[in-house]
Design a protein around this motif. Structure first.
Motif, PDB file in Angstrom:
ATOM      1  N   GLU A 151       0.835  -1.212   0.000  1.00  0.00           N
ATOM      2  CA  GLU A 151       0.000   0.000   0.000  1.00  0.00           C
ATOM      3  C   GLU A 151       0.867   1.258   0.000  1.00  0.00           C
ATOM      4  O   GLU A 151       0.590   2.233  -0.721  1.00  0.00           O
ATOM      5  CB  GLU A 151      -0.927  -0.013   1.219  1.00  0.00           C
ATOM      6  CG  GLU A 151      -1.924   1.110   1.265  1.00  0.00           C
ATOM      7  CD  GLU A 151      -2.940   1.028   0.136  1.00  0.00           C
ATOM      8  OE1 GLU A 151      -3.442   2.104  -0.252  1.00  0.00           O
ATOM      9  OE2 GLU A 151      -3.227  -0.064  -0.362  1.00  0.00           O
ATOM     10  N   LYS A 152       1.933   1.225   0.767  1.00  0.00           N
ATOM     11  CA  LYS A 152       2.841   2.369   0.835  1.00  0.00           C
ATOM     12  C   LYS A 152       3.511   2.599  -0.523  1.00  0.00           C
ATOM     13  O   LYS A 152       3.611   3.733  -1.013  1.00  0.00           O
ATOM     14  CB  LYS A 152       3.892   2.107   1.913  1.00  0.00           C
ATOM     15  CG  LYS A 152       4.678   3.300   2.325  1.00  0.00           C
ATOM     16  CD  LYS A 152       5.548   2.927   3.531  1.00  0.00           C
ATOM     17  CE  LYS A 152       6.227   4.151   4.082  1.00  0.00           C
ATOM     18  NZ  LYS A 152       7.063   3.840   5.240  1.00  0.00           N
ATOM     19  N   VAL A 153       3.987   1.510  -1.150  1.00  0.00           N
ATOM     20  CA  VAL A 153       4.622   1.628  -2.481  1.00  0.00           C
ATOM     21  C   VAL A 153       3.617   2.132  -3.496  1.00  0.00           C
ATOM     22  O   VAL A 153       3.932   2.985  -4.335  1.00  0.00           O
ATOM     23  CB  VAL A 153       5.231   0.257  -2.893  1.00  0.00           C
ATOM     24  CG1 VAL A 153       5.635   0.275  -4.357  1.00  0.00           C
ATOM     25  CG2 VAL A 153       6.410  -0.098  -2.015  1.00  0.00           C
ATOM     26  N   ARG A 154       2.365   1.614  -3.446  1.00  0.00           N
ATOM     27  CA  ARG A 154       1.333   2.059  -4.391  1.00  0.00           C
ATOM     28  C   ARG A 154       1.065   3.556  -4.248  1.00  0.00           C
ATOM     29  O   ARG A 154       0.963   4.284  -5.241  1.00  0.00           O
ATOM     30  CB  ARG A 154       0.044   1.272  -4.148  1.00  0.00           C
ATOM     31  CG  ARG A 154      -1.031   1.507  -5.232  1.00  0.00           C
ATOM     32  CD  ARG A 154      -2.313   0.785  -4.916  1.00  0.00           C
ATOM     33  NE  ARG A 154      -2.904   1.166  -3.630  1.00  0.00           N
ATOM     34  CZ  ARG A 154      -3.623   2.297  -3.431  1.00  0.00           C
ATOM     35  NH1 ARG A 154      -3.798   3.164  -4.403  1.00  0.00           N
ATOM     36  NH2 ARG A 154      -4.152   2.540  -2.253  1.00  0.00           N
ATOM     37  N   LYS A 155       0.985   4.052  -3.010  1.00  0.00           N
ATOM     38  CA  LYS A 155       0.746   5.480  -2.777  1.00  0.00           C
ATOM     39  C   LYS A 155       1.922   6.315  -3.297  1.00  0.00           C
ATOM     40  O   LYS A 155       1.715   7.399  -3.848  1.00  0.00           O
ATOM     41  CB  LYS A 155       0.528   5.758  -1.298  1.00  0.00           C
ATOM     42  CG  LYS A 155      -0.847   5.343  -0.814  1.00  0.00           C
ATOM     43  CD  LYS A 155      -1.028   5.699   0.647  1.00  0.00           C
ATOM     44  CE  LYS A 155      -2.395   5.269   1.126  1.00  0.00           C
ATOM     45  NZ  LYS A 155      -2.609   5.552   2.534  1.00  0.00           N
ATOM     46  N   GLN A 156       3.145   5.815  -3.112  1.00  0.00           N
ATOM     47  CA  GLN A 156       4.309   6.554  -3.605  1.00  0.00           C
ATOM     48  C   GLN A 156       4.304   6.606  -5.127  1.00  0.00           C
ATOM     49  O   GLN A 156       4.642   7.638  -5.735  1.00  0.00           O
ATOM     50  CB  GLN A 156       5.611   5.894  -3.110  1.00  0.00           C
ATOM     51  CG  GLN A 156       5.899   6.140  -1.650  1.00  0.00           C
ATOM     52  CD  GLN A 156       7.154   5.432  -1.176  1.00  0.00           C
ATOM     53  OE1 GLN A 156       7.681   4.571  -1.879  1.00  0.00           O
ATOM     54  NE2 GLN A 156       7.600   5.791   0.017  1.00  0.00           N
ATOM     55  N   ILE A 157       3.909   5.509  -5.763  1.00  0.00           N
ATOM     56  CA  ILE A 157       3.857   5.501  -7.238  1.00  0.00           C
ATOM     57  C   ILE A 157       2.765   6.423  -7.730  1.00  0.00           C
ATOM     58  O   ILE A 157       2.949   7.143  -8.736  1.00  0.00           O
ATOM     59  CB  ILE A 157       3.664   4.054  -7.747  1.00  0.00           C
ATOM     60  CG1 ILE A 157       4.919   3.237  -7.478  1.00  0.00           C
ATOM     61  CG2 ILE A 157       3.324   4.029  -9.239  1.00  0.00           C
ATOM     62  CD1 ILE A 157       4.807   1.762  -7.815  1.00  0.00           C
ATOM     63  N   GLU A 158       1.603   6.467  -7.073  1.00  0.00           N
ATOM     64  CA  GLU A 158       0.498   7.339  -7.481  1.00  0.00           C
ATOM     65  C   GLU A 158       0.858   8.815  -7.329  1.00  0.00           C
ATOM     66  O   GLU A 158       0.385   9.657  -8.072  1.00  0.00           O
ATOM     67  CB  GLU A 158      -0.749   7.042  -6.637  1.00  0.00           C
ATOM     68  CG  GLU A 158      -1.470   5.771  -7.045  1.00  0.00           C
ATOM     69  CD  GLU A 158      -2.671   5.509  -6.162  1.00  0.00           C
ATOM     70  OE1 GLU A 158      -2.900   6.249  -5.197  1.00  0.00           O
ATOM     71  OE2 GLU A 158      -3.379   4.519  -6.441  1.00  0.00           O
ATOM     72  N   SER A 159       1.695   9.129  -6.365  1.00  0.00           N
ATOM     73  CA  SER A 159       2.043  10.529  -6.133  1.00  0.00           C
ATOM     74  C   SER A 159       2.994  11.074  -7.174  1.00  0.00           C
ATOM     75  O   SER A 159       3.189  12.276  -7.285  1.00  0.00           O
ATOM     76  CB  SER A 159       2.605  10.717  -4.722  1.00  0.00           C
ATOM     77  OG  SER A 159       3.867  10.088  -4.633  1.00  0.00           O
TER      78      SER A 159
END
Length: 145
Positions: free
Chosen positions: A136-144
């Motif tokens: 989830e943390k990696v996904r949020k970083q990629i979305e940002s």
């Protein structure tokens, strides 16, 4: 200031350690030097405590009658019949049966395996939670980006 200046003696933890060792040593010495007080004479002691003996009957489970009448049956539920060499008296002595020991061993092993399985499941569940959080943390970083 030179190394160790201002410090005197051992650190507090070491003082407590040595104090505890000294107290334990004194207690052991006092217990070892205290004369044993027997409330019964040697004539009332079982003969197997004071003389050599031969096992007449191997360790067997107590019968229901023996369980009620023989105090030796109370602790383990098994007795062996012995003959004392000097006095030639026949007495019962409490014993631990190999079958009982084997049963207790497998009970213990089963308990250990069950506890290990429970904790293994807890570790797997926790690892999955941490993996989800990391994804989830990696996904949020990629979305940002």
């Amino acid at each position: 200031m030179p190394s160790g200046a201002g410090r005197r003696g051992l650190p507090l933890g070491r003082h407590l350690y040595w104090l505890l060792c000294a107290v334990i040593l004194k207690l052991c010495q006092a217990e070892a030097s205290a004369p044993e007080k027997l409330s019964v004479s040697t004539s009332t002691l079982p003969c197997w405590l004071v003389e050599e003996f031969v096992v007449a009957e191997e360790c067997t489970p107590c019968s229901s009658f023996q369980a009620k009448t023989t105090p030796e049956c109370a602790s383990t539920g098994y007795v062996e019949k012995i003959t004392c060499s000097s006095s030639k008296r026949n007495e019962f002595k409490s014993c631990r049966s190999a079958l009982m020991e084997q049963h207790l061993f497998w009970k213990f092993e089963g308990t250990v395996v069950c506890v290990a399985l429970v904790f293994a499941c807890l570790v797997i569940i926790r690892q999955r939670q941490l993996d989800r959080k990391a994804l989830e943390k990696v996904r949020k970083q990629i979305e940002s980006i």
